[in-house]
Scaffold this motif. Structure first.
Motif, short mmCIF file in Angstrom:
data_model
loop_
_atom_site.label_atom_id
_atom_site.label_comp_id
_atom_site.label_asym_id
_atom_site.label_seq_id
_atom_site.Cartn_x
_atom_site.Cartn_y
_atom_site.Cartn_z
N PHE A 1 37.80 51.76 -15.89
CA PHE A 1 37.72 52.74 -16.97
C PHE A 1 36.41 53.51 -16.91
N ASN B 1 34.49 54.12 -14.48
CA ASN B 1 34.36 54.96 -13.29
C ASN B 1 35.53 55.92 -13.11
N ASP B 2 36.28 56.11 -14.18
CA ASP B 2 37.37 57.08 -14.21
C ASP B 2 38.37 56.86 -13.07
N CYS B 3 38.75 55.60 -12.88
CA CYS B 3 39.70 55.26 -11.82
C CYS B 3 41.12 55.05 -12.34
N TYR C 1 36.00 58.50 -26.60
CA TYR C 1 36.37 58.53 -25.18
C TYR C 1 37.05 59.86 -24.82
N GLN D 1 36.31 62.33 -22.93
CA GLN D 1 36.29 62.77 -21.53
C GLN D 1 36.87 61.72 -20.58
N SER D 2 37.83 60.96 -21.02
CA SER D 2 38.39 59.90 -20.18
C SER D 2 39.91 60.03 -20.10
N ALA D 3 40.52 59.09 -19.40
CA ALA D 3 41.98 59.04 -19.27
C ALA D 3 42.64 58.42 -20.50
#
Length: 124
Positions: free
Chosen positions: A15, A17-19, A40, A42-44
């Motif tokens: 999470f 490391n935006d993987c 959050y 800017q995340s998935a």
């Protein structure tokens, strides 16, 4: 499911490391969902409002999709009746992609044998 403030994300290498392609966090509390959205941004992460009863409805599951590699509900089963827990597990398995896994860690020993272990190991 029942993600709360999703503290697990703070220690997840994937999470941070935006993987992750998609992370859906579901909680019944609108304030919690809004907190996750703003924290959050800017995340998935996709924060959704909903609870265990919502997950039992086909329409809610269809909104979420059925392509998850992992469906996770920590501590939730400690508070459910055996009958409801079995229904919820079945609904959670409906969300999985082929080869996906369902994990429901519990903090109470009595809860560890609840639900249907057949579904836990075979996905059906």
């Amino acid at each position: 499911m029942a993600c709360g403030y999703l503290r697990e994300a703070e220690v997840s290498h994937a999470f941070l490391n935006d993987c992750l392609g998609r992370l859906v966090a579901v909680d019944h509390d609108g304030h919690t969902a809004e907190h996750l959205r703003s924290s959050y941004r800017q995340s998935a992460l996709e924060a959704r409002l909903g609870g265990p009863r919502d997950l039992l409805t086909r329409s809610y599951r269809e909104q979420l999709g059925s392509d998850f590699d992992l469906v996770y509900a920590a501590g939730l089963f400690d508070y459910l009746s055996d009958r409801f827990a079995a229904r919820l597990l079945s609904a959670m398995f409906d969300l999985l992609a082929p080869g996906g896994a369902c994990w429901w860690p519990t903090s109470r020993l009595a809860s560890m044998t609840r639900g249907t272990w057949k579904h836990a190991w075979t996905g059906g």
